[in-house]
Design a protein around this motif. Structure first.
Motif, PDB file in Angstrom:
ATOM      1  N   LEU A 140     -17.395  -7.020  10.413  1.00  0.00           N
ATOM      2  CA  LEU A 140     -16.526  -5.871  10.149  1.00  0.00           C
ATOM      3  C   LEU A 140     -15.068  -6.236  10.386  1.00  0.00           C
ATOM      4  O   LEU A 140     -14.185  -5.829   9.617  1.00  0.00           O
ATOM      5  N   TYR A 141     -14.791  -6.998  11.445  1.00  0.00           N
ATOM      6  CA  TYR A 141     -13.403  -7.393  11.717  1.00  0.00           C
ATOM      7  C   TYR A 141     -12.816  -8.173  10.550  1.00  0.00           C
ATOM      8  O   TYR A 141     -11.661  -7.955  10.164  1.00  0.00           O
ATOM      9  N   SER A 142     -13.589  -9.088   9.990  1.00  0.00           N
ATOM     10  CA  SER A 142     -13.105  -9.887   8.863  1.00  0.00           C
ATOM     11  C   SER A 142     -12.698  -8.986   7.699  1.00  0.00           C
ATOM     12  O   SER A 142     -11.653  -9.187   7.067  1.00  0.00           O
ATOM     13  N   GLU A 143     -13.514  -7.952   7.427  1.00  0.00           N
ATOM     14  CA  GLU A 143     -13.186  -7.027   6.341  1.00  0.00           C
ATOM     15  C   GLU A 143     -11.992  -6.146   6.700  1.00  0.00           C
ATOM     16  O   GLU A 143     -11.143  -5.851   5.844  1.00  0.00           O
ATOM     17  N   CYS A 144     -11.911  -5.738   7.964  1.00  0.00           N
ATOM     18  CA  CYS A 144     -10.763  -4.925   8.400  1.00  0.00           C
ATOM     19  C   CYS A 144      -9.460  -5.694   8.212  1.00  0.00           C
ATOM     20  O   CYS A 144      -8.444  -5.133   7.781  1.00  0.00           O
ATOM     21  N   ALA A 145      -9.487  -6.990   8.565  1.00  0.00           N
ATOM     22  CA  ALA A 145      -8.283  -7.812   8.432  1.00  0.00           C
ATOM     23  C   ALA A 145      -7.862  -7.918   6.968  1.00  0.00           C
ATOM     24  O   ALA A 145      -6.669  -7.884   6.643  1.00  0.00           O
ATOM     25  N   LYS A 146      -8.839  -8.032   6.063  1.00  0.00           N
ATOM     26  CA  LYS A 146      -8.521  -8.111   4.634  1.00  0.00           C
ATOM     27  C   LYS A 146      -7.929  -6.787   4.139  1.00  0.00           C
ATOM     28  O   LYS A 146      -6.982  -6.770   3.354  1.00  0.00           O
ATOM     29  N   ILE A 147      -8.528  -5.668   4.608  1.00  0.00           N
ATOM     30  CA  ILE A 147      -8.012  -4.346   4.224  1.00  0.00           C
ATOM     31  C   ILE A 147      -6.578  -4.184   4.723  1.00  0.00           C
ATOM     32  O   ILE A 147      -5.686  -3.725   4.004  1.00  0.00           O
ATOM     33  N   PHE A 148      -6.340  -4.585   5.970  1.00  0.00           N
ATOM     34  CA  PHE A 148      -5.001  -4.494   6.552  1.00  0.00           C
ATOM     35  C   PHE A 148      -4.008  -5.328   5.742  1.00  0.00           C
ATOM     36  O   PHE A 148      -2.880  -4.919   5.478  1.00  0.00           O
ATOM     37  N   GLY A 149      -4.447  -6.529   5.334  1.00  0.00           N
ATOM     38  CA  GLY A 149      -3.581  -7.380   4.529  1.00  0.00           C
ATOM     39  C   GLY A 149      -3.246  -6.747   3.193  1.00  0.00           C
ATOM     40  O   GLY A 149      -2.100  -6.810   2.733  1.00  0.00           O
ATOM     41  N   SER A 150      -4.241  -6.122   2.566  1.00  0.00           N
ATOM     42  CA  SER A 150      -3.993  -5.468   1.273  1.00  0.00           C
ATOM     43  C   SER A 150      -3.042  -4.285   1.421  1.00  0.00           C
ATOM     44  O   SER A 150      -2.134  -4.097   0.607  1.00  0.00           O
ATOM     45  N   ILE A 151      -3.238  -3.490   2.468  1.00  0.00           N
ATOM     46  CA  ILE A 151      -2.367  -2.335   2.685  1.00  0.00           C
ATOM     47  C   ILE A 151      -0.943  -2.785   3.002  1.00  0.00           C
ATOM     48  O   ILE A 151       0.034  -2.162   2.578  1.00  0.00           O
ATOM     49  N   SER A 152      -0.818  -3.921   3.723  1.00  0.00           N
ATOM     50  CA  SER A 152       0.509  -4.434   4.058  1.00  0.00           C
ATOM     51  C   SER A 152       1.297  -4.807   2.810  1.00  0.00           C
ATOM     52  O   SER A 152       2.529  -4.827   2.825  1.00  0.00           O
ATOM     53  N   GLN A 153       0.583  -5.110   1.719  1.00  0.00           N
ATOM     54  CA  GLN A 153       1.246  -5.496   0.475  1.00  0.00           C
ATOM     55  C   GLN A 153       1.808  -4.316  -0.298  1.00  0.00           C
ATOM     56  O   GLN A 153       2.657  -4.497  -1.177  1.00  0.00           O
ATOM     57  N   LEU A 154       1.326  -3.100  -0.014  1.00  0.00           N
ATOM     58  CA  LEU A 154       1.658  -1.961  -0.865  1.00  0.00           C
ATOM     59  C   LEU A 154       3.162  -1.744  -1.061  1.00  0.00           C
ATOM     60  O   LEU A 154       3.602  -1.489  -2.192  1.00  0.00           O
ATOM     61  N   PRO A 155       3.998  -1.826   0.004  1.00  0.00           N
ATOM     62  CA  PRO A 155       5.431  -1.602  -0.241  1.00  0.00           C
ATOM     63  C   PRO A 155       6.021  -2.568  -1.272  1.00  0.00           C
ATOM     64  O   PRO A 155       6.813  -2.161  -2.125  1.00  0.00           O
ATOM     65  N   SER A 156       5.607  -3.834  -1.214  1.00  0.00           N
ATOM     66  CA  SER A 156       6.124  -4.807  -2.173  1.00  0.00           C
ATOM     67  C   SER A 156       5.575  -4.551  -3.567  1.00  0.00           C
ATOM     68  O   SER A 156       6.287  -4.670  -4.572  1.00  0.00           O
ATOM     69  N   LEU A 157       4.300  -4.194  -3.652  1.00  0.00           N
ATOM     70  CA  LEU A 157       3.691  -3.960  -4.956  1.00  0.00           C
ATOM     71  C   LEU A 157       4.276  -2.731  -5.646  1.00  0.00           C
ATOM     72  O   LEU A 157       4.358  -2.673  -6.879  1.00  0.00           O
ATOM     73  N   LEU A 158       4.706  -1.750  -4.844  1.00  0.00           N
ATOM     74  CA  LEU A 158       5.253  -0.524  -5.407  1.00  0.00           C
ATOM     75  C   LEU A 158       6.743  -0.624  -5.724  1.00  0.00           C
ATOM     76  O   LEU A 158       7.299   0.239  -6.402  1.00  0.00           O
ATOM     77  N   ASN A 159       7.359  -1.689  -5.243  1.00  0.00           N
ATOM     78  CA  ASN A 159       8.799  -1.839  -5.392  1.00  0.00           C
ATOM     79  C   ASN A 159       9.121  -2.521  -6.719  1.00  0.00           C
ATOM     80  O   ASN A 159       9.590  -3.651  -6.768  1.00  0.00           O
ATOM     81  N   VAL A 160       8.818  -1.842  -7.827  1.00  0.00           N
ATOM     82  CA  VAL A 160       8.960  -2.450  -9.155  1.00  0.00           C
ATOM     83  C   VAL A 160       9.938  -1.685 -10.044  1.00  0.00           C
ATOM     84  O   VAL A 160      10.074  -1.987 -11.227  1.00  0.00           O
ATOM     85  N   ASP A 161      10.633  -0.705  -9.483  1.00  0.00           N
ATOM     86  CA  ASP A 161      11.494   0.143 -10.309  1.00  0.00           C
ATOM     87  C   ASP A 161      12.917  -0.392 -10.438  1.00  0.00           C
ATOM     88  O   ASP A 161      13.728   0.178 -11.146  1.00  0.00           O
ATOM     89  N   ASN A 162      13.235  -1.474  -9.722  1.00  0.00           N
ATOM     90  CA  ASN A 162      14.589  -1.983  -9.733  1.00  0.00           C
ATOM     91  C   ASN A 162      14.709  -3.154 -10.706  1.00  0.00           C
ATOM     92  O   ASN A 162      13.785  -3.947 -10.870  1.00  0.00           O
TER      93      ASN A 162
END
Length: 320
Positions: A76-98
């Motif tokens: 479960l920890y391994s999957e939690c770490a992957k989920i955390f990594g994906s969520i950490s990317q969201l600000p960069s992935l959403l920053n496409v309007d500039n």
């Protein structure tokens, strides 16, 4: 018609419990996790119990003086770490309007990575894209590999003992290692140093010098020089190895190009042997499964293109 249990699970689960569980594992305890999260200990303990109830598994064995993560807990920890990594990317992935490139690059690196070619690339990239930000965090090489595997950083810079599964790698640069003593060592002022003068001398070692580790070649260099059979000091940090050499805890190995300034300053002296020195690769590693932001993708593409134009011989430091 109700959904089967496995399909209901993600809808019923409080995802905050996963974040709490990840912190409990990384902090190795309920009370430390509570301090980290700014919560009370009973709150964290109750969250863990709720997660175990939701999963139907014992995740951590908690007894006086015992903290053991079960096999289910590790999975479960391994999957939690992957989920955390994906969520950490969201600000960069959403920053496409500039119109201009924006984003954040998180780089996990081993200590004392010194490469003029990489620094030149960083200079050009940061000048061309002034709205991209950076964070560099220092870990041991195996921790860097884990960070990238778990999708918790954009890029990793580290040593590798073997080709990592499911990760891409390229040689950032190569470095030669030599043996050094500090100014407090009797050999520092010797007019001539014979190979036999090193026999039985105490040494300091990197933790990754163990057999099969990425710096195993240094242990063979020590054996060739006839140094003592067991280390007097050990560290995962190059800066602390340097400290112990200068403090005369023992003779130690350093990359020649990193040690150059200390040699010029009269802090350390290179010792024999001077030929056939170990050569170590420093890698840039990435996770191909990571959904890269525009900033990450362009950074990697530009870095690969620039390194391809520089022969590996020119990215080999410390050659005599």
């Amino acid at each position: 018609m109700s959904l089967p249990h496995q399909q209901r699970f993600p809808w019923n689960l409080d995802w905050n419990l996963l974040r709490t569980f990840m912190v409990i594992v990384e902090q190795r305890g309920i009370s430390k996790a509570a301090d980290f999260l700014g919560l009370k200990q009973p709150t964290v303990s109750a969250a863990l119990k709720r997660l175990e109830t939701a999963t139907g598994r014992t995740l951590i064995i908690r007894k006086p003086n015992e903290f053991t993560i079960t096999r289910s807990g590790h999975a479960l920890y391994s999957e939690c770490a992957k989920i955390f990594g994906s969520i950490s990317q969201l600000p960069s992935l959403l920053n496409v309007d500039n119109a201009e490139l924006r984003g954040h690059l998180s780089i996990a690196t081993t200590s004392s990575v010194i490469s003029e070619h990489f620094d030149d690339f960083l200079d050009r990239f940061s000048t061309a894209h002034p709205h991209v930000t950076y964070s560099f965090s220092v870990y041991e090489s195996d921790e860097v590999e884990t960070m990238i595997s778990q999708n918790r950083a954009s890029f990793g810079i580290c040593l590798l003992s073997k080709a990592p599964q499911n990760l891409d790698r390229l040689v950032l640069y190569r470095e030669f290692f030599g043996l050094f003593c500090g100014a407090r060592h009797p050999l520092f002022l010797a007019k001539k140093i014979r190979p036999k003068d090193l026999e039985g001398e105490p040494f300091v070692a990197f933790q990754t010098e163990a057999e099969g580790g990425p710096l195993d070649v240094i242990s063979r260099l020590r054996a060739r020089a006839g140094l003592a059979n067991t280390w007097r000091g050990v560290s995962s940090s190059l800066n602390e190895i340097r400290r112990m050499i200068m403090a005369n805890v023992g003779i130690g190995a350093l990359p020649l190009h990193v040690a150059k300034q200390d040699v010029i300053a009269g802090n350390i002296r290179q010792l024999p042997p001077y030929d056939d020195l170990p050569l170590v690769n420093i890698y840039l590693i990435t996770n191909p499964a990571r959904r890269q932001s525009d900033a990450e993708a362009i950074f990697l593409s530009n870095c690969e293109a620039e390194l391809a134009e520089i022969p590996i011989e020119d990215r080999t430091y410390g050659a005599i």
